[in-house]
Design a protein around this motif. Structure first.
Motif, PDB file in Angstrom:
ATOM      1  N   VAL A 154     -17.130  -4.251   0.584  1.00 30.63           N
ATOM      2  CA  VAL A 154     -17.066  -5.702   0.414  1.00 30.63           C
ATOM      3  C   VAL A 154     -18.060  -6.161  -0.648  1.00 30.63           C
ATOM      4  CG1 VAL A 154     -17.405  -7.914   1.573  1.00 30.63           C
ATOM      5  CG2 VAL A 154     -16.228  -6.061   2.753  1.00 30.63           C
ATOM      6  N   CYS A 155     -19.261  -5.606  -0.629  1.00 29.78           N
ATOM      7  CA  CYS A 155     -20.280  -5.994  -1.611  1.00 29.78           C
ATOM      8  C   CYS A 155     -19.895  -5.591  -3.029  1.00 29.78           C
ATOM      9  CB  CYS A 155     -21.623  -5.372  -1.237  1.00 29.78           C
ATOM     10  SG  CYS A 155     -22.365  -6.059   0.259  1.00 29.78           S
ATOM     11  N   GLN A 156     -19.101  -4.521  -3.167  1.00 32.18           N
ATOM     12  CA  GLN A 156     -18.684  -4.062  -4.495  1.00 32.18           C
ATOM     13  C   GLN A 156     -17.329  -4.632  -4.911  1.00 32.18           C
ATOM     14  OE1 GLN A 156     -20.516  -2.292  -6.558  1.00 32.18           O
ATOM     15  NE2 GLN A 156     -22.220  -2.134  -5.122  1.00 32.18           N
ATOM     16  N   GLN A 157     -16.921  -5.750  -4.298  1.00 29.28           N
ATOM     17  CA  GLN A 157     -15.721  -6.482  -4.698  1.00 29.28           C
ATOM     18  C   GLN A 157     -14.436  -5.687  -4.475  1.00 29.28           C
ATOM     19  OE1 GLN A 157     -16.243  -9.654  -5.549  1.00 29.28           O
ATOM     20  NE2 GLN A 157     -18.426  -9.277  -5.336  1.00 29.28           N
ATOM     21  N   HIS A 158     -14.385  -4.913  -3.387  1.00 31.49           N
ATOM     22  CA  HIS A 158     -13.166  -4.183  -3.032  1.00 31.49           C
ATOM     23  C   HIS A 158     -12.585  -4.692  -1.717  1.00 31.49           C
ATOM     24  CE1 HIS A 158     -13.565  -1.340  -6.307  1.00 31.49           C
ATOM     25  NE2 HIS A 158     -14.800  -1.044  -5.941  1.00 31.49           N
ATOM     26  N   SER A 159     -12.815  -5.954  -1.393  1.00 27.57           N
ATOM     27  CA  SER A 159     -12.352  -6.504  -0.116  1.00 27.57           C
ATOM     28  C   SER A 159     -10.833  -6.543  -0.035  1.00 27.57           C
ATOM     29  CB  SER A 159     -12.919  -7.912   0.084  1.00 27.57           C
ATOM     30  OG  SER A 159     -14.319  -7.903   0.053  1.00 27.57           O
ATOM     31  N   GLU A 160     -10.191  -7.013  -1.093  1.00 23.44           N
ATOM     32  CA  GLU A 160      -8.736  -7.114  -1.080  1.00 23.44           C
ATOM     33  C   GLU A 160      -8.080  -5.746  -0.952  1.00 23.44           C
ATOM     34  OE1 GLU A 160      -5.127  -9.002  -3.843  1.00 23.44           O
ATOM     35  OE2 GLU A 160      -7.243  -9.113  -4.495  1.00 23.44           O
ATOM     36  N   LEU A 161      -8.616  -4.782  -1.670  1.00 24.86           N
ATOM     37  CA  LEU A 161      -8.077  -3.425  -1.597  1.00 24.86           C
ATOM     38  C   LEU A 161      -8.281  -2.839  -0.206  1.00 24.86           C
ATOM     39  CD1 LEU A 161      -6.754  -1.175  -3.264  1.00 24.86           C
ATOM     40  CD2 LEU A 161      -9.057  -0.402  -3.890  1.00 24.86           C
ATOM     41  N   LEU A 162      -9.428  -3.074   0.369  1.00 31.48           N
ATOM     42  CA  LEU A 162      -9.710  -2.567   1.708  1.00 31.48           C
ATOM     43  C   LEU A 162      -8.795  -3.211   2.747  1.00 31.48           C
ATOM     44  CD1 LEU A 162     -11.523  -0.876   3.592  1.00 31.48           C
ATOM     45  CD2 LEU A 162     -13.117  -2.802   3.646  1.00 31.48           C
ATOM     46  N   TYR A 163      -8.565  -4.505   2.624  1.00 34.53           N
ATOM     47  CA  TYR A 163      -7.691  -5.204   3.577  1.00 34.53           C
ATOM     48  C   TYR A 163      -6.253  -4.681   3.487  1.00 34.53           C
ATOM     49  CZ  TYR A 163      -5.027  -9.034   5.642  1.00 34.53           C
ATOM     50  OH  TYR A 163      -4.154  -9.770   6.406  1.00 34.53           O
ATOM     51  N   LYS A 164      -5.751  -4.488   2.285  1.00 33.11           N
ATOM     52  CA  LYS A 164      -4.380  -3.986   2.126  1.00 33.11           C
ATOM     53  C   LYS A 164      -4.243  -2.573   2.688  1.00 33.11           C
ATOM     54  CE  LYS A 164      -3.202  -6.757  -1.941  1.00 33.11           C
ATOM     55  NZ  LYS A 164      -2.812  -6.726  -3.389  1.00 33.11           N
ATOM     56  N   ASP A 165      -5.224  -1.731   2.443  1.00 33.07           N
ATOM     57  CA  ASP A 165      -5.155  -0.364   2.966  1.00 33.07           C
ATOM     58  C   ASP A 165      -5.216  -0.348   4.492  1.00 33.07           C
ATOM     59  OD1 ASP A 165      -4.921   0.746   0.472  1.00 33.07           O
ATOM     60  OD2 ASP A 165      -7.068   1.113   0.230  1.00 33.07           O
ATOM     61  N   LEU A 166      -6.037  -1.219   5.066  1.00 33.83           N
ATOM     62  CA  LEU A 166      -6.138  -1.283   6.526  1.00 33.83           C
ATOM     63  C   LEU A 166      -4.820  -1.741   7.138  1.00 33.83           C
ATOM     64  CD1 LEU A 166      -7.799  -1.194   9.156  1.00 33.83           C
ATOM     65  CD2 LEU A 166      -8.495  -3.551   8.673  1.00 33.83           C
ATOM     66  N   MET A 167      -4.222  -2.774   6.596  1.00 34.01           N
ATOM     67  CA  MET A 167      -2.954  -3.281   7.121  1.00 34.01           C
ATOM     68  C   MET A 167      -1.838  -2.247   6.961  1.00 34.01           C
ATOM     69  SD  MET A 167      -3.866  -6.205   8.286  1.00 34.01           S
ATOM     70  CE  MET A 167      -2.402  -7.187   8.558  1.00 34.01           C
ATOM     71  N   LEU A 168      -1.817  -1.559   5.824  1.00 36.68           N
ATOM     72  CA  LEU A 168      -0.795  -0.539   5.609  1.00 36.68           C
ATOM     73  C   LEU A 168      -0.978   0.633   6.565  1.00 36.68           C
ATOM     74  CD1 LEU A 168       1.591   0.531   3.949  1.00 36.68           C
ATOM     75  CD2 LEU A 168      -0.086   1.479   2.329  1.00 36.68           C
ATOM     76  N   LYS A 169      -2.210   1.022   6.806  1.00 31.45           N
ATOM     77  CA  LYS A 169      -2.486   2.136   7.716  1.00 31.45           C
ATOM     78  C   LYS A 169      -2.012   1.806   9.129  1.00 31.45           C
ATOM     79  CE  LYS A 169      -4.180   5.885   9.379  1.00 31.45           C
ATOM     80  NZ  LYS A 169      -3.519   7.178   9.091  1.00 31.45           N
ATOM     81  N   ILE A 170      -2.343   0.630   9.625  1.00 34.03           N
ATOM     82  CA  ILE A 170      -1.979   0.267  10.993  1.00 34.03           C
ATOM     83  C   ILE A 170      -0.473  -0.005  11.087  1.00 34.03           C
ATOM     84  CG2 ILE A 170      -2.338  -1.461  12.797  1.00 34.03           C
ATOM     85  CD1 ILE A 170      -5.194  -1.635  11.998  1.00 34.03           C
ATOM     86  N   THR A 171       0.139  -0.536  10.043  1.00 38.04           N
ATOM     87  CA  THR A 171       1.587  -0.731  10.042  1.00 38.04           C
ATOM     88  C   THR A 171       2.318   0.600  10.162  1.00 38.04           C
ATOM     89  OG1 THR A 171       1.387  -2.745   8.713  1.00 38.04           O
ATOM     90  CG2 THR A 171       3.525  -1.637   8.717  1.00 38.04           C
ATOM     91  N   THR A 172       1.869   1.603   9.426  1.00 38.59           N
ATOM     92  CA  THR A 172       2.478   2.928   9.519  1.00 38.59           C
ATOM     93  C   THR A 172       2.343   3.505  10.921  1.00 38.59           C
ATOM     94  OG1 THR A 172       1.932   3.287   7.181  1.00 38.59           O
ATOM     95  CG2 THR A 172       2.511   5.218   8.489  1.00 38.59           C
ATOM     96  N   HIS A 173       1.189   3.302  11.525  1.00 46.86           N
ATOM     97  CA  HIS A 173       0.984   3.786  12.892  1.00 46.86           C
ATOM     98  C   HIS A 173       1.919   3.077  13.878  1.00 46.86           C
ATOM     99  CE1 HIS A 173      -0.987   4.864  16.653  1.00 46.86           C
ATOM    100  NE2 HIS A 173      -1.099   3.572  16.919  1.00 46.86           N
ATOM    101  N   LEU A 174       2.074   1.778  13.757  1.00 47.34           N
ATOM    102  CA  LEU A 174       2.921   1.023  14.689  1.00 47.34           C
ATOM    103  C   LEU A 174       4.398   1.352  14.489  1.00 47.34           C
ATOM    104  CD1 LEU A 174       1.134  -2.454  14.645  1.00 47.34           C
ATOM    105  CD2 LEU A 174       1.029  -0.686  16.408  1.00 47.34           C
ATOM    106  N   GLN A 175       4.802   1.641  13.278  1.00 45.61           N
ATOM    107  CA  GLN A 175       6.183   2.065  13.060  1.00 45.61           C
ATOM    108  C   GLN A 175       6.465   3.383  13.764  1.00 45.61           C
ATOM    109  OE1 GLN A 175       6.468   2.100   8.788  1.00 45.61           O
ATOM    110  NE2 GLN A 175       6.907  -0.106   8.638  1.00 45.61           N
TER     111      GLN A 175
END
Length: 338
Positions: A154-175
């Protein structure tokens, strides 16, 4: 009496009962030891005069300058830096501090390649453990390290990338969870759905706190949402909505036949569905009202007779299904006639 006062004037006692006697030729100290109560004499040190102290001080200074050095190179450099800082102007000092902070930031900067190769793989592995762990399994996870990775991203300005990866990871698990539920037989579907829902909500109890820094400074600030709400919506979209039409008839059947499914499992599933989508109450109002209060409209006095008839019908159904009313011999006559 005067002799005792003279002796006491020459003998001083401190709080540890150590006696000191001052003499013209020096000082004699008597200390009590731990093994003996007898005072033990210490060596006599002559009292140095002012000239002797000055001479000793001059000898020490001269020997330190010529022989051993008490100040190393680091301290000398610090002294030189301090003198330079004192002599420099405030503008030059501010410029030097700015350059130093900028250089440190560039040295510690995280590139997208660093995020992909170092930080996200470790976070992904921890998320996998949290999503698939069972309550009886013990998995050693460093929550402090996960939080540290999230904080750095977050401090290195990668918040958006981190959020997208987290949502994609959990979406794959729920599928994958949804695909596993499709092959479950109807007799076990309620139990397996409850396991999937409970395991996911338990995992969120750990995932949301370690991503709290991203939630505070990105999701709440820029997206005006909350991380837990987004993750629960993923379960609703990819699991619950796909199986609700199968689940509701099974719940109604189990509700009509008491103890076909454990009451705790029934309550967990019904309350979970209501938490995910409150409007699902309209699919089975009688089912949801049995586990969630204030689902039905308020009681009306004009319908009391209807409520009594409904209760009598329920008691009759229970008795027909093998649930006796118990010993009725001790009832009063007025209750029997009623």
């Amino acid at each position: 009496m005067e002799d005792m006062e003279e002796e006491s004037s020459g003998l001083n006692d401190d709080h540890n009962h150590n006696y000191c006697e001052n003499r013209c030729s020096g000082q004699v100290h008597y200390l009590r030891t731990e093994l003996s109560n007898e005072p033990q004499p210490l060596p006599i040190f002559p009292v140095l005069g002012t000239r002797d102290v000055a001479a000793n001080h001059a000898n020490i200074c001269s020997s330190s300058s010529s022989g051993s050095k008490f100040v190393d190179s680091d301290s000398s450099s610090v002294n030189s830096d301090t003198s330079e800082t004192d002599s420099a102007s405030p503008a030059s000092i501010a410029g030097k501090l700015t350059l130093n902070s900028a250089s440190k930031f560039l040295m510690n900067a995280m590139t997208e390649e660093d995020y992909r190769t170092t930080y996200w793989p470790n976070l992904e592995k921890a998320i996998d453990h949290l999503l698939i762990q069972n309550p009886t399994d013990h998995i050693s996870i460093s929550y402090e390290q996960i939080y540290s990775y999230v904080y750095k991203c977050v401090c290195q300005q990668h918040s958006e990338l981190l959020y997208k990866d987290l949502m994609l990871k959990i979406t794959t698990h729920l599928q994958q969870v949804s695909s596993d539920l499709q092959i479950v037989p109807p007799g076990n579907f309620i139990e397996y759905f409850n396991i999937a829902l409970t395991q996911y909500t338990d995992a969120l109890q750990c995932i949301v706190p370690v991503f709290i820094y991203m939630n505070k400074f990105y999701i709440e600030t820029k997206l005006n949402r909350h991380l837990r709400e987004d993750l629960m919506k993923l379960f609703t979209d990819h699991v619950a909505e796909k199986h609700v039409n199968t689940l509701i008839p099974l719940l109604l059947e189990a509700h009509s036949m008491p103890f076909q499914v454990r009451p705790s499992t029934m309550a967990s599933v019904v309350k979970g569905l209501y938490t995910l989508r409150p409007d699902w109450v309209h699919l089975a109002p009688a089912l949801f009202s049995g586990f969630i209060p204030q689902i039905n409209p308020p009681t009306v006095e004009s319908q009391l007779s209807d409520y009594a008839a409904h209760d009598q019908k329920l008691q009759m159904e229970l008795s027909l299904n093998g649930f006796p009313r118990g010993d009725q011999s001790r009832k009063r006559a007025s209750e029997e006639s009623a």
